[in-house]
Scaffold this active site. Structure first.
Site, short mmCIF file in Angstrom:
data_model
loop_
_atom_site.label_atom_id
_atom_site.label_comp_id
_atom_site.label_asym_id
_atom_site.label_seq_id
_atom_site.Cartn_x
_atom_site.Cartn_y
_atom_site.Cartn_z
CE LYS A 215 -3.19 2.92 3.06
NZ LYS A 215 -3.68 2.73 4.22
CD GLU A 264 -5.04 9.05 11.36
OE1 GLU A 264 -4.36 8.19 11.15
OE2 GLU A 264 -5.52 9.39 10.15
CD GLU A 308 -6.87 2.01 2.08
OE1 GLU A 308 -6.42 3.02 2.59
OE2 GLU A 308 -7.66 2.01 1.09
CD GLU A 443 -10.92 7.65 -0.48
OE1 GLU A 443 -10.17 7.86 0.38
OE2 GLU A 443 -11.40 6.67 -1.00
#
Length: 461
Positions: A215, A264, A308, A443
Site C-alpha cells: 500500500k 485522527e 487498509e 475521494e
C-alpha cells in the site's frame, strides 16, 4: 501597555543549560473565549501563536508569543533532538503547585528528506515553541499562564512587564467582543498537477501489482485564491465551528497558518496511560439516515478498506506492544462518523514505561500506514518518486506536550496552509492493487471539503 513584549529564546542544545531558568505563573480568569484571546494578541504576535482543541472539546489551548523556540533540521534524530531540548527546559522549571504545567506546541514535517522548493520553505523539519502567554480551558475553568525563560537569574522586571501585558490581553479579550468575519470571497480554485496525480496513482498501482509494496498513500493539493487577505483567527473559527467532532489545530509561522480539523489522533499520554487510534478506510456520508447506514455497512464489509485498516492496526499495535504494558484493543473496527466522511476506527491503549516520553512514541508511530504505506521505507521511496510535491506538515504529527509528561499529537490531515490571500489544501488516499485512479481522485474531493467549506469554497453536491 502598547508594545509587544519580546522574550523569545532559541534554545541551543547543551549551551548555557546550567544558567537556564524557566519561570511560570498561572491565574484563573472568568469565562473568556479562547479565540477572542487569540484575536487579542493578533496585533503584536501575529506570527507567534497556536491553537488546539481536542476532539471531545474538553481541552482548549492557546499560545501567544514566544518564550522559547525549539527547532530541528535533522532527519532521523529530529524527534530525539526536540525531546532533548525540551527536557533541558523542563529541568530548569520553577513552578508553584497551583500553577498550570507549561506547554510546548508544534509539529514535524511529513518527510524531512523532501527537498523540493515549495510553499513550505519557511518550516523546518521540526518547529515547536513555548508560548509567553498560555490559555488553558479545561473542565469549565479557564487559566492564563505566563512563561519566561532566561539566563540572567533576576527576572523580576521582565516578569512584571509580562504580567502587565497578560492583563492587557485579557482585558481586550473580555471587553472587545470577538466577532468572526464572514467567510472569505474565493477568487479562484486551482487544481495543481492533476494529470501528474492521476499518473502517479496509475504508476503506484502497477508497482503494487508487481509486488514492490502492499500500500502507498498518494496525496495532491489544490490552491485557493481569495479577493482579500484571510484572517487566521476567522479561519480557525470557521473550521472549528463546522467540524466539531475533530481535533482543531493552528500553527502560525512567518505569516503562514497551518490549520485544520483532523479526525485522527496519533498518540495521547495522560497520567502514564497512552492512547492511539487506528483510522483508515473511508466512505462518504449518505444524504439520508438510511443511505448513511447502508454506506456504513458497506464500509464495514469492504475488503479493500478492511485491508487498509488492518495494515494500520497491525503497525500501531506492534508499537504499543513494544512501548507499553497492559495493552487493550477491540477485535473489530467500528465507524467514526464526521460531517463529510465516515472512517473505520479501532482505539488502542496501554501503560507506558516511566522513561518513555511522547516524542519516542511519535517517532515510532510516524508515518502510520494510513499516511505512508506498507512497508514503510519502500512506500516512502515511492512517495518521493511519484508524488511530485512537498507535503510539508500535512499528514504529519502536530500537537503538544507539557512539563509533566502529558500531551497529545494528532495526524494533520483535513488541513491547509493559509498564506495571506491564498491557501494550499491537501488530501490523499491509500493506493492498493485494485485502486482506480478516477475513484481515488473523487475521494480526495471529499477530504478537501471540510477546509474548502471553512474558507468559503463550494463543491457541487
Amino acid at each position: 501597555m502598547n508594545r509587544k513584549i519580546t522574550t523569545t529564546r532559541h534554545i541551543p542544545t547543551n549551551e548555557g543549560v546550567n544558567d537556564l531558568r524557566f519561570f511560570t505563573e498561572t491565574i484563573e480568569v472568568g469565562r473568556i473565549s479562547p479565540l477572542a484571546f487569540l484575536e487579542a494578541g493578533n496585533t503584536y504576535y501575529k506570527d507567534q501563536h497556536f491553537y488546539w482543541q481536542n476532539a471531545n472539546q474538553t481541552l482548549t489551548l492557546v499560545g501567544i508569543g514566544h518564550a522559547a523556540v525549539l527547532t530541528s533540521e535533522g532527519n532521523k534524530d529530529r524527534f530525539l533532538d526536540i525531546s532533548t531540548q525540551w527536557n533541558e527546559l523542563r529541568a530548569a522549571l520553577i513552578k508553584e503547585k497551583r500553577d498550570r504545567a507549561p506547554v510546548l506546541f508544534g509539529g514535524f514535517s511529513f518527510d524531512p528528506k523532501s527537498v523540493k522548493d515549495s510553499e513550505w520553505d519557511a518550516f523546518p523539519s521540526a518547529y515547536f515553541f513555548v508560548p509567553s502567554f498560555q490559555l488553558t480551558s479545561e473542565g469549565g475553568q479557564t487559566y492564563i499562564s505566563i512563561n519566561l525563560i532566561n539566563t540572567s537569574g533576576d527576572a523580576t522586571e521582565e516578569f512584571e512587564q509580562l504580567r502587565e501585558e497578560r492583563d492587557r490581553l485579557i482585558h481586550i479579550a473580555q471587553v472587545n467582543e470577538f466577532e468572526p468575519s464572514v467567510k472569505p470571497t474565493v477568487d479562484s480554485l486551482v487544481e495543481i498537477a492533476k494529470p501528474q496525480y492521476v499518473e502517479a496513482v496509475e504508476n503506484v498501482t502497477t508497482q503494487i501489482k508487481n509486488g514492490d509494496a502492499d500500500k502507498v498513500v498518494i496525496a495532491r493539493s489544490v490552491k485557493m485564491n481569495f479577493k482579500e487577505e484571510v484572517s487566521s483567527v476567522a479561519a480557525l473559527h470557521h473550521i472549528s465551528n463546522e467540524q466539531q467532532e475533530s481535533y482543531h489545530f493552528g500553527l502560525q509561522k512567518d505569516g503562514q497558518l497551518f490549520f485544520g480539523a483532523t479526525p485522527e489522533r496519533l498518540i495521547e499520554i495522560s497520567n502514564g496511560r497512552a492512547y492511539s487510534a487506528c483510522v483508515a478506510g473511508s466512505i462518504e456520508r449518505g444524504k439520508t439516515a438510511v443511505e448513511d447506514r447502508e454506506l456504513g455497512t458497506e464500509l464495514l464489509t469492504d475488503i479493500k478498506n478492511l485491508a487498509e485498516h488492518d495494515y494500520v492496526v497491525k503497525m500501531i499495535s506492534e508499537v504499543f506492544n513494544d512501548y507499553c504494558t497492559h495493552v487493550t484493543m477491540p477485535s473489530e473496527p467500528k465507524l467514526m462518523k464526521i460531517r463529510d466522511i465516515q472512517h473505520l476506527f479501532t482505539p488502542i491503549e496501554g501503560n507506558i514505561e516511566q522513561q518513555t516520553d511522547i516524542f519516542s512514541l511519535v517517532a515510532a508511530l510516524h508515518p502510520t500506514p494510513a499516511l505512508g504505506g506498507v512497508p514503510t521505507n519502500k512506500s516512502m521511496e515511492i512517495i518521493r518518486e511519484q508524488e511530485q510535491m512537498d507535503r510539508g506538515y500535512y499528514a504529519a504529527p502536530i500537537g503538544w506536550t507539557d512539563t509533566e509528561g502529558n500531551g497529545e499529537f494528532a495526524v494533520a490531515i483535513r488541513s491547509a496552509l493559509l498564506d495571506g490571500d491564498q491557501a494550499y489544501l491537501y488530501a490523499g488516499g491509500g493506493i492498493v492493487a485494485d485502486s482506480q485512479a478516477e475513484k481515488e481522485y473523487e475521494e480526495t474531493w471529499v477530504k478537501f471539503r471540510p477546509v474548502l467549506r471553512a474558507l468559503g469554497g463550494k463543491l457541487n453536491g
